[in-house]
Design a protein around this motif. Structure first.
Motif, PDB file in Angstrom:
ATOM      1  N   GLU A  21      17.998 -25.252 -13.530  1.00  0.00           N
ATOM      2  CA  GLU A  21      18.550 -24.814 -14.817  1.00  0.00           C
ATOM      3  C   GLU A  21      18.082 -23.403 -15.153  1.00  0.00           C
ATOM      4  O   GLU A  21      18.858 -22.598 -15.676  1.00  0.00           O
ATOM      5  N   ILE A  22      16.821 -23.112 -14.870  1.00  0.00           N
ATOM      6  CA  ILE A  22      16.291 -21.769 -15.140  1.00  0.00           C
ATOM      7  C   ILE A  22      17.046 -20.737 -14.311  1.00  0.00           C
ATOM      8  O   ILE A  22      17.436 -19.687 -14.831  1.00  0.00           O
ATOM      9  N   ASN A  30      19.907 -10.679 -17.280  1.00  0.00           N
ATOM     10  CA  ASN A  30      19.202  -9.983 -16.198  1.00  0.00           C
ATOM     11  C   ASN A  30      17.735 -10.349 -16.179  1.00  0.00           C
ATOM     12  O   ASN A  30      17.108 -10.364 -15.122  1.00  0.00           O
ATOM     13  N   GLU A  31      17.191 -10.614 -17.367  1.00  0.00           N
ATOM     14  CA  GLU A  31      15.780 -10.961 -17.515  1.00  0.00           C
ATOM     15  C   GLU A  31      15.668 -12.063 -18.560  1.00  0.00           C
ATOM     16  O   GLU A  31      16.489 -12.147 -19.462  1.00  0.00           O
ATOM     17  N   LEU A  61      11.823 -15.265  -8.099  1.00  0.00           N
ATOM     18  CA  LEU A  61      11.752 -14.416  -9.283  1.00  0.00           C
ATOM     19  C   LEU A  61      10.692 -13.329  -9.132  1.00  0.00           C
ATOM     20  O   LEU A  61       9.709 -13.502  -8.416  1.00  0.00           O
ATOM     21  N   ASN A  62      10.910 -12.242  -9.843  1.00  0.00           N
ATOM     22  CA  ASN A  62       9.918 -11.191 -10.053  1.00  0.00           C
ATOM     23  C   ASN A  62       9.467 -11.291 -11.499  1.00  0.00           C
ATOM     24  O   ASN A  62      10.179 -11.867 -12.338  1.00  0.00           O
ATOM     25  N   SER A  63       8.333 -10.705 -11.807  1.00  0.00           N
ATOM     26  CA  SER A  63       7.903 -10.653 -13.205  1.00  0.00           C
ATOM     27  C   SER A  63       7.322  -9.283 -13.502  1.00  0.00           C
ATOM     28  O   SER A  63       6.834  -8.591 -12.609  1.00  0.00           O
ATOM     29  N   LYS A  64       7.421  -8.920 -14.780  1.00  0.00           N
ATOM     30  CA  LYS A  64       6.769  -7.694 -15.250  1.00  0.00           C
ATOM     31  C   LYS A  64       6.270  -7.951 -16.655  1.00  0.00           C
ATOM     32  O   LYS A  64       6.906  -8.653 -17.444  1.00  0.00           O
ATOM     33  N   ARG A  65       5.111  -7.400 -16.939  1.00  0.00           N
ATOM     34  CA  ARG A  65       4.497  -7.590 -18.244  1.00  0.00           C
ATOM     35  C   ARG A  65       4.752  -6.348 -19.092  1.00  0.00           C
ATOM     36  O   ARG A  65       4.587  -5.231 -18.638  1.00  0.00           O
ATOM     37  N   TYR A  72      10.978 -12.124 -16.620  1.00  0.00           N
ATOM     38  CA  TYR A  72      11.292 -12.613 -15.281  1.00  0.00           C
ATOM     39  C   TYR A  72      12.709 -12.214 -14.924  1.00  0.00           C
ATOM     40  O   TYR A  72      13.614 -12.253 -15.766  1.00  0.00           O
ATOM     41  N   SER A  73      12.899 -11.832 -13.669  1.00  0.00           N
ATOM     42  CA  SER A  73      14.220 -11.459 -13.163  1.00  0.00           C
ATOM     43  C   SER A  73      14.340 -11.947 -11.721  1.00  0.00           C
ATOM     44  O   SER A  73      13.330 -12.175 -11.049  1.00  0.00           O
TER      45      SER A  73
END
Length: 95
Positions: A21-22, A30-31, A61-65, A72-73
């Motif tokens: 689902e995610i 996009n994020e 997924l990638n993540s950025k803070r 998450y993208s």
């Protein structure tokens, strides 16, 4: 022929319905943040965070803070690479 650890993690990442689902959330976004996932999917924030972390470990997924928020993208390049590997395996065994 052994399946690589990357492919095994990819399959594990997609083996859970909530994680599926995610992934579908990225059809319209996009994020996403943990809060967005929790609200949209109808799960708690800690569960959303856990599921997103699993998808990140799986290379999906990638993540950025940014400040306190984590965005998450999709890890598109890695997803394509893993799908190519899966395709190669299936072509060898099922052709």
């Amino acid at each position: 022929m052994l399946i690589s650890e990357e492919v095994q993690l990819f399959f594990k990442g997609l083996a859970n319905e909530k994680r599926q689902e995610i992934i579908l959330l990225f059809l319209n976004h996009n994020e996403v943040t943990v809060n967005q996932v929790a609200e949209t999917i109808g799960i708690g924030q800690s569960t959303a965070s856990e599921q997103l972390s699993m998808l990140k470990r799986a290379g999906i997924l990638n993540s950025k803070r940014e400040g306190k928020e984590v965005f998450y993208s999709p890890n598109k390049n890695n997803i394509v690479s893993i799908l190519q590997e899966i395709n190669s395996i299936l072509m060898k065994c099922c052709n």
